[in-house]
Design an enzyme around this catalytic site. Structure first.
Site, mmCIF file in Angstrom:
data_model
loop_
_atom_site.group_PDB
_atom_site.id
_atom_site.type_symbol
_atom_site.label_atom_id
_atom_site.label_comp_id
_atom_site.label_asym_id
_atom_site.label_seq_id
_atom_site.Cartn_x
_atom_site.Cartn_y
_atom_site.Cartn_z
ATOM 1 N N LYS A 55 0.843 -1.200 0.000
ATOM 2 C CA LYS A 55 0.000 0.000 0.000
ATOM 3 C C LYS A 55 0.876 1.247 0.000
ATOM 4 O O LYS A 55 0.638 2.187 -0.755
ATOM 5 C CB LYS A 55 -0.935 -0.016 1.219
ATOM 6 N N GLN A 99 -5.074 -1.482 9.368
ATOM 7 C CA GLN A 99 -5.023 -2.830 8.796
ATOM 8 C C GLN A 99 -5.673 -3.839 9.744
ATOM 9 O O GLN A 99 -5.385 -3.852 10.943
ATOM 10 C CB GLN A 99 -3.554 -3.198 8.515
ATOM 11 N N ASP A 122 -11.415 2.857 3.816
ATOM 12 C CA ASP A 122 -11.852 1.459 3.787
ATOM 13 C C ASP A 122 -13.367 1.366 3.607
ATOM 14 O O ASP A 122 -13.880 0.299 3.260
ATOM 15 C CB ASP A 122 -11.499 0.771 5.113
HETATM 16 N N1 GUN Z 1 -7.291 -6.837 5.904
HETATM 17 C C1 GUN Z 1 -7.653 -7.597 4.850
HETATM 18 N N2 GUN Z 1 -8.386 -6.868 3.980
HETATM 19 C C2 GUN Z 1 -8.472 -5.628 4.491
HETATM 20 C C3 GUN Z 1 -9.076 -4.427 4.038
HETATM 21 O O1 GUN Z 1 -9.715 -4.356 2.981
HETATM 22 N N3 GUN Z 1 -8.919 -3.352 4.851
HETATM 23 C C4 GUN Z 1 -8.250 -3.415 6.021
HETATM 24 N N4 GUN Z 1 -8.172 -2.312 6.750
HETATM 25 N N5 GUN Z 1 -7.664 -4.504 6.466
HETATM 26 C C5 GUN Z 1 -7.775 -5.600 5.706
#
Ligand code: GUN
Length: 304
Positions: A55, A99, A122
Site C-alpha cells: 500500500k 489494517q 476502507d
Molecule cells: N485486511 C484484509 N483486507 C483488508 C481491508 O480491505 N482493509 C483493512 N483495513 N484490512 C484488511
C-alpha cells in the site's frame, strides 16, 4: 460454447493507477492539493506486513503522500485511538486505513468507529455503510468497488440482471450487494446456510464468489454465459505431490477456474483478477476523500 473471456484485473488496476497518477499531478499543480494516506499496522502478522508495504509503495508511486505507522502488538486500545484521533486532525492526511485483523485485546468496531467518516477510505464506518445503503455519496469498501469497476468495464448494461453474491461479510458481500442494487441488478445474497446453493448460483447472470473456500464454486453452478467475479484468495498445496510434500503452495480462488471458464461468458482469474484492484481502489478512495475535503471535483476516470 467458447471459453470465457478473461477479465484482466491486473491490467485494469495498472491503467487505473496511471489515471490516478495523472489526476494527482493535476490536483497538485492546479489546486496545491496532495492526497495523503495513513496506514496503521498493529503487530507483525506476515500477510498484513506485505499488504501494508505494498500500500505504501503504490501510494508513493502515484505521487501521493504516504505515512505508515507500525505499532507493537501490545499497543493498547487507548494508544491506537489516540493515533487515530491525531490522524483525524492532521490536514495532510485525507485517508486513514487501520489494517485488519487487529490483535484480540483491541475492539475492532471501536477503532473503526473512531475514524473520521470523511477519511474512512476502507468504507467500513457505519456512516459510510449507511450512506451507501441509502444512495448518498459514500466511501465504498475497496474490494467490492474494484469488482464493480471490472463489471462495468465488462458488461455494457447491468440493469435488470440477476446478481448472486455468495458471502455476507461486511467487507465484501454486503457492500457488493448494495453496489449491484444501486446498478439496478436483482440481487440475491447467498451464504453458508443457503438451501441448494448451486441452484441459486445457476440463476446468476453475475456471480460474485466471496466465501474464502478454495474452489467451492463448481462449473455446474454457473449459468452459460454468466460473468463470474472471484474474490477468493486461498493458499492450497502445490499441484505436484512432491512439491506439496516439500511445503510448496499455490493460490486459488473460490471458483474452480477451469470448469467455470468452460461455461462462463467472462471470468476473473486468481491471481490477477480482483486482487490487484483492491489497492488501486484504496488510492482511488484517497483521491476521492481529498477532493471532497478540498471542495474540488473528483477527476473523471478515478472513481466508479
Ligand atoms: N485486511 C484484509 N483486507 C483488508 C481491508 O480491505 N482493509 C483493512 N483495513 N484490512 C484488511
Amino acid at each position: 460454447m467458447a471459453e470465457a473471456r478473461i477479465i484482466d484485473g491486473k491490467g485494469f488496476a495498472a491503467s487505473l493507477r496511471a489515471r490516478i497518477a495523472v489526476a494527482v499531478e493535476d490536483l497538485r499543480t492546479r489546486h496545491a492539493l496532495v492526497p495523503g494516506l495513513a496506514v496503521v499496522l498493529v503487530g507483525e502478522d506476515p500477510a498484513s506486513q506485505i499488504y501494508v508495504r505494498n500500500k505504501g509503495e503504490q501510494t508513493r508511486e502515484v505521487g501521493m503522500h504516504s505515512v505508515t505507522h507500525r505499532l507493537p502488538v501490545d499497543t493498547s486500545q487507548e494508544g491506537l485511538l489516540r493515533l487515530v484521533n491525531q490522524l483525524n486532525q492532521d490536514p495532510s492526511i485525507h485517508g486513514i486505513l487501520v489494517q485488519l485483523p487487529l490483535p484480540g485485546h483491541i475492539d475492532t468496531q471501536a477503532v473503526l468507529s473512531a475514524i473520521d467518516p470523511a477519511k474512512d477510505v476502507d468504507g467500513f464506518h457505519v456512516v459510510n455503510t449507511g450512506r451507501l445503503s441509502v444512495g448518498l455519496p459514500a466511501l465504498v469498501p475497496c474490494t467490492p468497488l474494484g469488482c464493480m469497476m471490472l463489471l462495468k468495464d465488462t458488461l455494457s448494461d447491468l440493469r435488470g440482471m440477476n446478481a448472486v453474491v455468495i458471502g455476507r461479510s461486511n467487507i465484501v458481500g454486503k457492500p457488493m450487494a448494495q453496489l449491484l442494487l444501486a446498478a439496478d441488478c436483482t440481487v440475491t445474497i447467498a451464504h453458508s446456510r443457503t438451501r441448494d446453493l448451486p441452484a441459486v448460483a445457476r440463476q446468476a447472470d453475475i456471480l460474485i464468489a466471496a466465501v474464502g473456500r478454495p474452489e467451492m464454486v463448481r462449473g455446474d453452478w454457473i449459468k452459460e454465459g454468466a460473468t463470474v467475479i472471484d474474490v477468493g484468495i486461498n493458499r492450497v498445496p502445490a499441484r505436484d505431490p512432491a512439491a506439496a510434500a516439500a511445503g510448496k503452495t499455490r493460490i486459488v480462488g473460490d471458483v474452480a477456474y477451469a470448469e467455470a471458464a468452460a461455461v462462463a461468458g467472462a471470468i476473473t482469474p486468481v491471481p490477477g483478477g480482483v486482487g490487484p484492484m483492491t489497492i488501486a481502489c484504496l488510492l482511488s478512495n484517497t483521491v476521492t476523500a481529498a477532493c471532497r475535503a478540498a471542495g474540488v471535483a473528483v477527476p473523471a476516470g478515478v472513481g466508479l
